[in-house]
Design a protein around this motif. Structure first.
Motif, PDB file in Angstrom:
ATOM      1  N   THR A   1      97.141  52.351  66.115  1.00  0.00           N
ATOM      2  CA  THR A   1      98.570  52.181  66.101  1.00  0.00           C
ATOM      3  C   THR A   1      99.413  53.083  66.692  1.00  0.00           C
ATOM      4  O   THR A   1      98.707  54.397  66.589  1.00  0.00           O
ATOM      5  N   ARG A   2     100.470  53.177  67.076  1.00  0.00           N
ATOM      6  CA  ARG A   2     101.087  53.891  67.858  1.00  0.00           C
ATOM      7  C   ARG A   2     102.361  54.389  66.746  1.00  0.00           C
ATOM      8  O   ARG A   2     102.716  53.609  65.850  1.00  0.00           O
ATOM      9  N   ALA A   3     102.912  55.421  66.934  1.00  0.00           N
ATOM     10  CA  ALA A   3     103.923  56.108  65.834  1.00  0.00           C
ATOM     11  C   ALA A   3     104.995  55.062  65.905  1.00  0.00           C
ATOM     12  O   ALA A   3     105.658  54.938  64.755  1.00  0.00           O
ATOM     13  N   ARG A   4     105.628  54.645  66.996  1.00  0.00           N
ATOM     14  CA  ARG A   4     106.573  53.902  67.022  1.00  0.00           C
ATOM     15  C   ARG A   4     106.284  52.543  66.110  1.00  0.00           C
ATOM     16  O   ARG A   4     107.103  52.094  65.489  1.00  0.00           O
ATOM     17  N   ASP A   5     104.994  52.125  66.277  1.00  0.00           N
ATOM     18  CA  ASP A   5     104.931  50.737  65.422  1.00  0.00           C
ATOM     19  C   ASP A   5     104.540  51.092  63.877  1.00  0.00           C
ATOM     20  O   ASP A   5     104.954  50.204  63.233  1.00  0.00           O
ATOM     21  N   LEU A   6     104.161  52.245  63.633  1.00  0.00           N
ATOM     22  CA  LEU A   6     103.976  52.828  62.194  1.00  0.00           C
ATOM     23  C   LEU A   6     105.591  52.924  61.611  1.00  0.00           C
ATOM     24  O   LEU A   6     105.733  52.452  60.512  1.00  0.00           O
ATOM     25  N   CYS A   7     106.354  53.359  62.552  1.00  0.00           N
ATOM     26  CA  CYS A   7     108.026  53.465  61.958  1.00  0.00           C
ATOM     27  C   CYS A   7     108.674  52.064  61.602  1.00  0.00           C
ATOM     28  O   CYS A   7     109.118  51.883  60.657  1.00  0.00           O
ATOM     29  N   LEU A   8     108.148  51.209  62.684  1.00  0.00           N
ATOM     30  CA  LEU A   8     108.786  49.741  62.257  1.00  0.00           C
ATOM     31  C   LEU A   8     108.024  49.238  60.920  1.00  0.00           C
ATOM     32  O   LEU A   8     108.735  48.770  60.210  1.00  0.00           O
ATOM     33  N   ALA A   9     106.631  49.382  60.938  1.00  0.00           N
ATOM     34  CA  ALA A   9     105.978  49.235  59.652  1.00  0.00           C
ATOM     35  C   ALA A   9     106.712  49.514  58.341  1.00  0.00           C
ATOM     36  O   ALA A   9     106.643  48.891  57.396  1.00  0.00           O
ATOM     37  N   LEU A  10     107.122  50.896  58.582  1.00  0.00           N
ATOM     38  CA  LEU A  10     107.357  51.508  57.337  1.00  0.00           C
ATOM     39  C   LEU A  10     109.200  51.175  57.106  1.00  0.00           C
ATOM     40  O   LEU A  10     109.791  51.918  56.337  1.00  0.00           O
ATOM     41  N   ASP A  11     109.748  50.493  57.983  1.00  0.00           N
ATOM     42  CA  ASP A  11     110.983  50.011  57.938  1.00  0.00           C
ATOM     43  C   ASP A  11     111.902  51.478  58.257  1.00  0.00           C
ATOM     44  O   ASP A  11     113.000  51.507  57.542  1.00  0.00           O
ATOM     45  N   LEU A  12     111.560  52.524  59.217  1.00  0.00           N
ATOM     46  CA  LEU A  12     111.981  53.545  59.394  1.00  0.00           C
ATOM     47  C   LEU A  12     113.042  53.342  60.520  1.00  0.00           C
ATOM     48  O   LEU A  12     112.558  52.428  61.510  1.00  0.00           O
ATOM     49  N   PRO A  13     114.262  53.735  60.583  1.00  0.00           N
ATOM     50  CA  PRO A  13     115.085  53.757  61.963  1.00  0.00           C
ATOM     51  C   PRO A  13     114.037  54.123  63.109  1.00  0.00           C
ATOM     52  O   PRO A  13     113.486  54.963  62.894  1.00  0.00           O
ATOM     53  N   LEU A  14     114.231  53.373  64.463  1.00  0.00           N
ATOM     54  CA  LEU A  14     113.744  53.712  65.301  1.00  0.00           C
ATOM     55  C   LEU A  14     114.416  54.957  66.139  1.00  0.00           C
ATOM     56  O   LEU A  14     114.353  54.955  67.535  1.00  0.00           O
ATOM     57  N   ALA A  15     114.715  55.892  65.691  1.00  0.00           N
ATOM     58  CA  ALA A  15     115.475  57.036  66.182  1.00  0.00           C
ATOM     59  C   ALA A  15     114.349  57.908  66.642  1.00  0.00           C
ATOM     60  O   ALA A  15     113.358  57.924  65.951  1.00  0.00           O
ATOM     61  N   ARG A  16     114.592  58.648  67.717  1.00  0.00           N
ATOM     62  CA  ARG A  16     113.686  59.588  68.525  1.00  0.00           C
ATOM     63  C   ARG A  16     113.019  60.286  67.334  1.00  0.00           C
ATOM     64  O   ARG A  16     111.720  60.669  67.508  1.00  0.00           O
ATOM     65  N   LYS A  17     113.831  60.859  66.408  1.00  0.00           N
ATOM     66  CA  LYS A  17     113.222  62.205  65.673  1.00  0.00           C
ATOM     67  C   LYS A  17     112.381  61.636  64.697  1.00  0.00           C
ATOM     68  O   LYS A  17     111.426  62.178  64.238  1.00  0.00           O
ATOM     69  N   ASN A  18     112.487  60.179  64.230  1.00  0.00           N
ATOM     70  CA  ASN A  18     111.789  59.668  63.217  1.00  0.00           C
ATOM     71  C   ASN A  18     110.257  59.321  63.852  1.00  0.00           C
ATOM     72  O   ASN A  18     108.969  59.415  63.518  1.00  0.00           O
ATOM     73  N   VAL A  19     110.285  59.010  65.122  1.00  0.00           N
ATOM     74  CA  VAL A  19     109.177  58.454  66.105  1.00  0.00           C
ATOM     75  C   VAL A  19     108.481  59.988  66.062  1.00  0.00           C
ATOM     76  O   VAL A  19     107.153  59.903  66.062  1.00  0.00           O
ATOM     77  N   GLU A  20     109.040  60.909  66.646  1.00  0.00           N
ATOM     78  CA  GLU A  20     108.275  62.125  66.963  1.00  0.00           C
ATOM     79  C   GLU A  20     107.883  62.948  65.694  1.00  0.00           C
ATOM     80  O   GLU A  20     106.702  63.378  65.672  1.00  0.00           O
ATOM     81  N   ASN A  21     108.631  62.710  64.729  1.00  0.00           N
ATOM     82  CA  ASN A  21     108.076  63.342  63.372  1.00  0.00           C
ATOM     83  C   ASN A  21     106.976  62.651  62.880  1.00  0.00           C
ATOM     84  O   ASN A  21     105.973  63.178  62.324  1.00  0.00           O
ATOM     85  N   THR A  22     106.849  61.323  63.127  1.00  0.00           N
ATOM     86  CA  THR A  22     105.568  60.444  62.736  1.00  0.00           C
ATOM     87  C   THR A  22     104.412  61.032  63.662  1.00  0.00           C
ATOM     88  O   THR A  22     103.384  60.887  62.914  1.00  0.00           O
TER      89      THR A  22
END
Length: 55
Positions: A8-29
């Protein structure tokens, strides 16, 4: 990481967790996933692709 059995990629995990796909969320993940890799909890096959390690 997911039930698909594939890495799994960090972006896909953010989607699965319903996090906004903001760059900071993806980078923090991604940073958190890399921390789990350094502890041996996850494995990073390709750069940015995280999965559970095989026994």
């Amino acid at each position: 990481m997911t039930n698909t059995g594939r890495p799994t990629r960090a972006r896909d995990l953010c989607l699965a967790l319903d996090l906004p796909l903001a760059r900071k969320n993806v980078e923090n993940t991604r940073a958190k996933l890399k921390g789990l890799v350094s502890r041996g909890i996850l494995a990073e096959g390709e750069p940015g692709s995280f999965a559970q390690p095989h026994p």
